[in-house]
Structures are given as structure tokens and as C-alpha cells.
Design a protein around this motif. Structure first.
Motif, short mmCIF file in Angstrom:
data_model
loop_
_atom_site.label_atom_id
_atom_site.label_comp_id
_atom_site.label_asym_id
_atom_site.label_seq_id
_atom_site.Cartn_x
_atom_site.Cartn_y
_atom_site.Cartn_z
N GLU A 74 0.69 -1.11 -0.17
CA GLU A 74 0.06 -0.12 -0.02
C GLU A 74 0.83 1.41 0.05
N TYR A 75 1.82 1.28 0.98
CA TYR A 75 2.52 2.68 0.95
C TYR A 75 3.48 2.64 -0.09
N SER A 76 4.07 1.72 -0.74
CA SER A 76 5.00 2.02 -1.97
C SER A 76 4.42 2.81 -2.90
N GLN A 77 3.17 2.69 -3.11
CA GLN A 77 2.24 3.58 -4.07
C GLN A 77 2.15 4.98 -3.74
N ILE A 78 2.26 5.08 -2.25
CA ILE A 78 1.97 6.49 -1.82
C ILE A 78 3.73 7.06 -2.02
N ILE A 79 4.55 6.40 -1.56
CA ILE A 79 6.09 6.99 -1.90
C ILE A 79 6.42 6.97 -3.26
N ALA A 80 6.25 6.22 -3.92
CA ALA A 80 6.91 6.30 -5.31
C ALA A 80 5.72 6.53 -6.50
N GLY A 81 4.54 6.72 -6.09
CA GLY A 81 3.63 6.99 -6.98
C GLY A 81 2.83 5.42 -7.59
N LYS A 82 1.82 5.78 -8.16
CA LYS A 82 1.03 4.62 -8.41
C LYS A 82 1.57 3.81 -9.19
N TRP A 83 2.20 3.94 -10.41
CA TRP A 83 2.79 3.05 -11.40
C TRP A 83 4.13 2.39 -10.91
N MET A 84 4.95 3.35 -10.33
CA MET A 84 6.24 2.69 -9.91
C MET A 84 5.81 2.05 -8.65
N GLY A 85 4.89 2.41 -8.02
CA GLY A 85 4.68 1.46 -6.85
C GLY A 85 3.96 0.11 -7.10
N LYS A 86 3.43 0.08 -7.93
CA LYS A 86 2.86 -1.05 -8.48
C LYS A 86 3.98 -2.15 -9.10
N LEU A 87 4.96 -1.40 -9.66
CA LEU A 87 6.09 -2.24 -10.34
C LEU A 87 6.79 -2.75 -9.11
N LEU A 88 7.23 -2.07 -8.11
CA LEU A 88 7.86 -2.54 -6.92
C LEU A 88 6.98 -3.46 -6.25
N ASN A 89 5.79 -3.49 -6.13
CA ASN A 89 4.92 -4.64 -5.86
C ASN A 89 5.02 -5.77 -6.45
N LEU A 90 5.11 -5.71 -7.72
CA LEU A 90 5.31 -6.84 -8.68
C LEU A 90 6.67 -7.63 -8.35
N VAL A 91 7.73 -6.85 -8.36
CA VAL A 91 9.05 -7.42 -8.17
C VAL A 91 8.96 -8.19 -6.66
N LEU A 92 8.24 -7.60 -5.66
CA LEU A 92 8.24 -8.34 -4.12
C LEU A 92 7.27 -9.49 -4.58
N ILE A 93 6.14 -9.31 -5.24
CA ILE A 93 5.34 -10.45 -5.32
C ILE A 93 5.94 -11.92 -5.89
N VAL A 94 6.91 -11.56 -7.27
CA VAL A 94 7.42 -12.48 -8.05
C VAL A 94 8.60 -13.26 -6.96
N TYR A 95 9.12 -12.40 -6.04
CA TYR A 95 10.16 -12.63 -5.34
C TYR A 95 9.57 -13.74 -4.22
N PHE A 96 8.43 -13.61 -3.57
CA PHE A 96 7.79 -14.27 -2.77
C PHE A 96 7.18 -15.53 -3.26
N VAL A 97 6.75 -15.45 -4.59
CA VAL A 97 6.21 -16.61 -5.27
C VAL A 97 7.46 -17.67 -5.34
N LEU A 98 8.58 -16.93 -5.89
CA LEU A 98 9.71 -17.62 -6.25
C LEU A 98 10.45 -18.18 -5.00
N PHE A 99 10.23 -17.52 -3.73
CA PHE A 99 10.91 -18.17 -2.39
C PHE A 99 9.78 -19.14 -1.97
N ALA A 100 8.44 -19.19 -2.24
CA ALA A 100 7.56 -20.18 -1.97
C ALA A 100 7.90 -21.60 -2.71
N GLY A 101 8.20 -21.17 -3.93
CA GLY A 101 8.23 -22.43 -4.78
C GLY A 101 9.67 -23.12 -4.22
N PHE A 102 10.58 -22.41 -3.95
CA PHE A 102 11.85 -23.00 -3.45
C PHE A 102 11.79 -23.47 -2.06
#
Length: 365
Positions: A74-102
């Protein structure tokens, strides 16, 4: 926003963090450090790694405390703006999905190697996933209550198992201290960092705390417990087995516990308990990463959380089944570790600096 029934206490936050951290390297860290450092000074590296983990974790806590009741998504979009925040969110989501798979593939490898040789990995992975779905559907409060039950039992079994193996301990195996200088200490730090992967969950756990101002204490307790267990593991293993031999063992902690048995007692081989505890600890990490990935998608896409619990499962399953050998599993772990280093070394510190420099812009949030 966080629902009232999703709140967790400070001890629960510490327990969540401790469980996740202990699932990463309790069986393999001694081998990695002995092989990388070529000295018995791995215990020093663990202390230094714990201090650094706490320092970077504190950055994440301070960042989250500036946005009470909001997770990173939520606050990533407040700090970095809507689209950059969503991009950062996507990076972290991919990370956690990869980690869960591992994590879930790591569990299946241990089970197939030690217990169910002829059982397909697909089956063991699906079983773990089914249990995880049931748990994550209850939210972080249900997860915290289970973790509270698991941690004391895990610590008791670990300490008891190591205590029975102290007859092999020789102080000379840990000497000379810093015999090759401080170079090997820093050389072993990257391997130690792997053991503290999971510290980034404080970006999300803080938002759920009933008293977020005490998140620093929860962080200290969680890191402190994991450092203590890792430290005991290193000292017991390296004190009982020369580091040259430790570097050649797949799971040194199991090897040291396996050396002791109580004949005629109802449980003669204590390494089985240690293996089970390790599996449970890895499972706690998988559950938390699965939960955060589903939460991230629901917040970023503004959809219902429950549907994403199931949507991310096929992706996690495909990631878990992608490695064709144990070496490829380790390579997947290296990728996850690289993303982890980027998150703690770049993303969180940069966002905190931005919030400090532009403090007035976020007062209303």
C-alpha cells in the motif's frame, strides 16, 4: 486497510520472524560456511550477520512505522507513485512466489531423500500446498497462533538434540580463533545472509501489529532467537567435527546428532526429530511467503484476497517442479538470495530516505 481481527501481538510478530529465519539454514549453514571460509570461525560470521540483519530489518521497521496500518504493497504507491509503486509490488510478489516455490521444493527433496524415496515429488508438494491453503485462508492471526505453538517445541528439540551430542565436542576444533585473519569472516557473510532471508517480512508484519511502535522489539527478539540457534548449531557442529569434514557433509547438523543414540529408549535416533523440526520450520516460511504473495496481488489489483490464495498455487507448483536436479534447486535458491539482497540493500533504504526527505508529503497518509 487492516481488519481488527487481523491484529497480532508483539510476541506473535517475534515468533513469526523467528520461525521463518530458522527454516532457512539450520541444517546446511555449517557446511556452506566451512566450505566457503576454510576456517572454524563461522560462528563469528553468524554474529556479524545477525547484527547486519537486525540493522537492515530496523530500516524496514522504521519505514513501515511511518504508515500505520499499511503494508508495503500500500505505502509503496504512496511513496513512489501509483505505477512505480505497482512495479515495486510486482517485484516483491515475484520474489515471494519464487521463494515459496523454492521452500516447498526443498521440503520435498528432504522427504524424498530421507523418508519416501519412491514417492513422486509432485505428491509431497501438493500435500504441503493443501495444508498451506487451509492455513493462509484464516489470515495472519491463524498463522501466528500456529507459529506460537511450533517455535517452543522446535527450540526444545533442537537444544536437546545438540546437548546429547556434546560428548563429541572438542574446544580445539574451534581454534585458532581468527587464525587466518578477518578475510574469511567477510568471505562467509554472503552465505550467512541466506540464513537471514525472511527478514523482509517485517515490511508486512509491522502493519498487523496491535502496537507497531514495538516492532523494533519484535525484530530484536526474532533475530536474537535465530542467531542463538544458529550460533549453537555452528559451535556444536564445528566443535564435534573438524571443519574440513563439515565441508563435505550434506547436513552436518544431522550427522552430529546421528552420532548419539540411547539404546533401549523408545526413541533411539534423535536425528529424525531434528529433520521433522527442520521440515516444519521450512513449512512456516512457505506458508508466510504464500500468504504475502496472495496479499500483494489482492492489494495491488484491488481484488478479494481469498481468490489469490488459489491463483498463485499453480505458479508456485510450476516453479517448484522446474528444477530437474538438486544443483538446479540450489541455483533457484541463489536467484532468490540475489533478489533478497536487492530488497534489503536498495528498495527499503531508498524508500525510507524518500519518506524522510519528503516527510511533509506523507503526513496525511
Amino acid at each position: 486497510m487492516i481488519r481488527p481481527n487481523d491484529r497480532i501481538t508483539t510476541p506473535q510478530a517475534a515468533v513469526i520472524l523467528a520461525n521463518i529465519l530458522l527454516g532457512v539454514g539450520i541444517l546446511t549453514l555449517p557446511r556452506y560456511l566451512a566450505d566457503t571460509m576454510k576456517t572454524p570461525d563461522g560462528w563469528i560470521t553468524v554474529i556479524l550477520g545477525g547484527i547486519l540483519a537486525f540493522a537492515f530489518g530496523l530500516i524496514m521497521v522504521r519505514l513501515s512505522q511511518r504508515f500505520p496500518g499499511k503494508t508495503f504493497f500500500e505505502y509503496s504507491q504512496i511513496i513512489a507513485g501509483k505505477w512505480m509503486g505497482k512495479l515495486l509490488n510486482l517485484v516483491l510478489i515475484v520474489y515471494f512466489v519464487l521463494f515459496a516455490g523454492f521452500e516447498v521444493r526443498d521440503m520435498s527433496e528432504i522427504i524424498n531423500y530421507l523418508f519416501l524415496e519412491k514417492t513422486p515429488k509432485e505428491f509431497t508438494i501438493l500435500v504441503f500446498m493443501c495444508v498451506a491453503v487451509y492455513l493462509t485462508a484464516g489470515g495472519i492471526n491463524a498463522i501466528a497462533r500456529l507459529f506460537e505453538f511450533i517455535l517452543p517445541i522446535s527450540i526444545l528439540i533442537i537444544i536437546t538434540s545438540y546437548s546429547l551430542s556434546l560428548r563429541l565436542f572438542e574446544l580445539e576444533n574451534l581454534r585458532p580463533v581468527l587464525g587466518m585473519g578477518i578475510g574469511p569472516i567477510f568471505k562467509g557473510l554472503p552465505e550467512t545472509w541466506r540464513a537471514f532471508a525472511g527478514i523482509e517480512t517485517m515490511l508486512f508484519v509491522t502493519a498487523y501489529m496491535s502496537r507497531p511502535e514495538k516492532a523494533g522489539k519484535a525484530l530484536l527478539a526474532g533475530v536474537g532467537i535465530s542467531v542463538f540457534i544458529y550460533l549453537v548449531t555452528l559451535i556444536v557442529v564445528l566443535g564435534g567435527i573438524p571443519f574440513e569434514q563439515v565441508a563435505t557433509l550434506t547436513w552436518p547438523a544431522i550427522s552430529i546428532v546421528r552420532s548419539y543414540e540411547i539404546t533401549g529408549f523408545f526413541l533411539e535416533r534423535y536425528e529424525s526429530l531434528l529433520i521433522v523440526i527442520r521440515l516444519i520450520q521450512v513449512f512456516t516460511g512457505f506458508v508466510m511467503y504464500h500468504y504475502i504473495a496472495a496479499l500483494g496481488l489482492s492489494i495491488t489489483l484491488k481484488k478479494t484476497y481469498n481468490r489469490y490464495i488459489y491463483i498463485v498455487l499453480p505458479v508456485i507448483f510450476m516453479i517448484a517442479m522446474y528444477p530437474k536436479s538438486i544443483n538446479q534447486v540450489k541455483a533457484l535458491g541463489d536467484v532468490v538470495s540475489g533478489i533478497f539482497l536487492g530488497i534489503i540493500a536498495l528498495v527499503a533504504p531508498i524508500l525510507l530516505i524518500i519518506t524522510v526527505l519528503r516527510k511533509k508529503s506523507y503526513v496525511q497518509n
